[in-house]
Write an enzyme that holds these catalytic residues in place. Sequence first.
Site, PDB file in Angstrom:
ATOM      1  CG  ASP A 101      -5.139  -1.063   8.626  1.00 41.90           C
ATOM      2  OD1 ASP A 101      -4.468  -0.495   9.508  1.00 41.90           O
ATOM      3  OD2 ASP A 101      -5.170  -0.672   7.439  1.00 41.90           O
ATOM      4  CG  ASP A 136      -7.431   3.361   9.806  1.00 41.29           C
ATOM      5  OD1 ASP A 136      -7.693   2.194   9.465  1.00 41.29           O
ATOM      6  OD2 ASP A 136      -6.888   4.175   9.034  1.00 41.29           O
ATOM      7  CD1 TRP A 177      -2.671   1.782   0.514  1.00 42.10           C
ATOM      8  CD2 TRP A 177      -1.277   2.495   2.114  1.00 42.10           C
ATOM      9  NE1 TRP A 177      -3.002   3.086   0.809  1.00 42.10           N
ATOM     10  CE2 TRP A 177      -2.158   3.548   1.783  1.00 42.10           C
ATOM     11  CE3 TRP A 177      -0.301   2.715   3.098  1.00 42.10           C
ATOM     12  CZ2 TRP A 177      -2.110   4.799   2.406  1.00 42.10           C
ATOM     13  CZ3 TRP A 177      -0.238   3.955   3.717  1.00 42.10           C
ATOM     14  CH2 TRP A 177      -1.147   4.977   3.371  1.00 42.10           C
ATOM     15  CE  LYS A 203      -6.504   6.105   2.572  1.00 45.47           C
ATOM     16  NZ  LYS A 203      -5.709   6.101   3.792  1.00 45.47           N
ATOM     17  CG  ASP A 220      -8.763   4.888   5.845  1.00 44.65           C
ATOM     18  OD1 ASP A 220      -9.254   3.902   6.403  1.00 44.65           O
ATOM     19  OD2 ASP A 220      -7.556   4.998   5.572  1.00 44.65           O
ATOM     20  CD  GLU A 250      -4.627  -1.312   2.374  1.00 40.65           C
ATOM     21  OE1 GLU A 250      -3.444  -1.485   2.696  1.00 40.65           O
ATOM     22  OE2 GLU A 250      -5.504  -0.955   3.183  1.00 40.65           O
ATOM     23  CG  ASP A 300      -8.551  -0.588   4.878  1.00 36.36           C
ATOM     24  OD1 ASP A 300      -9.623  -0.085   5.279  1.00 36.36           O
ATOM     25  OD2 ASP A 300      -7.496  -0.513   5.523  1.00 36.36           O
TER      26      ASP A 300
HETATM   27  C1  RNT Z   1      -3.767   3.057   5.025  1.00 39.60           C
HETATM   28  C2  RNT Z   1      -3.882   1.599   4.771  1.00 39.60           C
HETATM   29  C3  RNT Z   1      -2.746   0.781   5.268  1.00 39.60           C
HETATM   30  C4  RNT Z   1      -2.248   1.194   6.635  1.00 39.60           C
HETATM   31  C5  RNT Z   1      -1.302   0.209   7.280  1.00 39.60           C
HETATM   32  C6  RNT Z   1      -0.557   0.819   8.418  1.00 39.60           C
HETATM   33  O1  RNT Z   1      -4.889   3.752   4.714  1.00 39.60           O
HETATM   34  O2  RNT Z   1      -5.073   1.130   5.318  1.00 39.60           O
HETATM   35  O3  RNT Z   1      -3.102  -0.559   5.238  1.00 39.60           O
HETATM   36  O4  RNT Z   1      -3.294   1.429   7.520  1.00 39.60           O
HETATM   37  O5  RNT Z   1      -0.486  -0.343   6.340  1.00 39.60           O
HETATM   38 ZN    ZN Z   2      -5.378  -0.938   5.341  1.00 41.59          ZN
END
Ligand code: RNT
Ligand code: ZN
Length: 416
Positions: free
Chosen positions: A324, A293, A180, A223, A291, A221, A256
Amino acid sequence: MYSEAKERYAALGVDTDGAIAKLKTVPVSLHCWQGDDVRGFDTDPTKPLTGGIQTTGNYPGRARTPEELMADIDLVLKLCPGTKKLNLHASYAIFADGEWADRDKLEPKHFQPWVDFCKARGLGCDFNPTFFSHPKCDPLTLSSPNEETRRFWIDHGRACIRISQYLAEELGQPCVMNIWTGDGFKDIPADRLGPRVRYKESIDAILAEPFDFNKVKPCVESKVFGIGVEAYTVGSAEFALSYAAAHPGKCIPLMDNGHYHPTEVVSDKIPALLAFFPEIALHITRPIRWDSDHVVLFDDETREMAKEIVRCGDLDGRVKMALDYFDASVNRIAAWTLGFRSWQKALLYALLTPGDDLKRAQDEGDFTALLVEQDELKTLPFGEVWAQYCRECGVPEDGAWLEEARRYEREVLSRR
Ligand code: RNT
Ligand code: ZN
């Protein structure tokens, strides 16, 4: 109480003992980065996190050293049921006294203490190259127009393939290696194709490093946007999915659930991808408006994702599950534990769903029964089965673990 619950479920044809036994065998990856706000050990910890991600909050007790992080992970492992893998980022390399290696020069030996840690606890390990929070982000990495920058990050990716293979071989379990980057632009770019072509060529160059696909599972990944890269991300959903589709046997897609537009749901995307890909990977998080988290909860969409995985019959390794999230505003051990337990709950809840009956109702066009029965499942005595699962795994039940986290906070975290 458990035997009553068991009977209630049995009346619907659901075997609670079987569900518990199954869940015990399913590996879920516990991310190391909740413990230290994604800082790692290889760069100046006072420098900000980059790449469009943010930890907010300043709760005391962040892990500052490998020893502290390992001790914290140990407590989380004790408070969570189920089979765990550890998920590391390259930035968590551990250097011997006086030694340091830049990311393009990382070697398996820098992860040997983590291998020892995992071996002693019977854990597998997943891995991530770290394409952020580093002076060589210009701010682009694998998609940079600067040849030298790109070379550095390709070399980092190749080093990570070697480290992933080492982790898989030492621990006897495949290592999911996730690529990523936060590459993108704050405002409207003049060239959207160029960076993507460079990103594609860079991933090709990384995956040209020899590896055994049975041991190393590279992922890309995607985004939708990040802080400071609002207008355009190089690794968009279409990019990442197409890359994986074009490289069977070399790369798998990773979704994600914080990385899509707010009305899109990953629960719906899981079966779409499973119709085409033999293996897929997930980052499980909780986005709030973006995002962000946030800590994973036992909420509707989390349950829905788990249900899709179970319904598709894919708890046997087709779907690689990793957590994550990173919250620095509350006790980090509690955040970590709550998120892991919530995903376990979601999986157990999914395993207790009479999927065949519901599918039959759908196939027979009995949408009335489908609607009623799906909703009434919500009031079954799920908590009793969850408590039984925790007991069998030898971990505290709900209501009993927070005090342990608090004691650790008093005795350990507050002294940091
Ligand atoms: C960031 C991605 C990624 C990170 C990690 C730390 O938006 O989700 O996966 O959160 O690699
Ligand atoms: Zn992620």
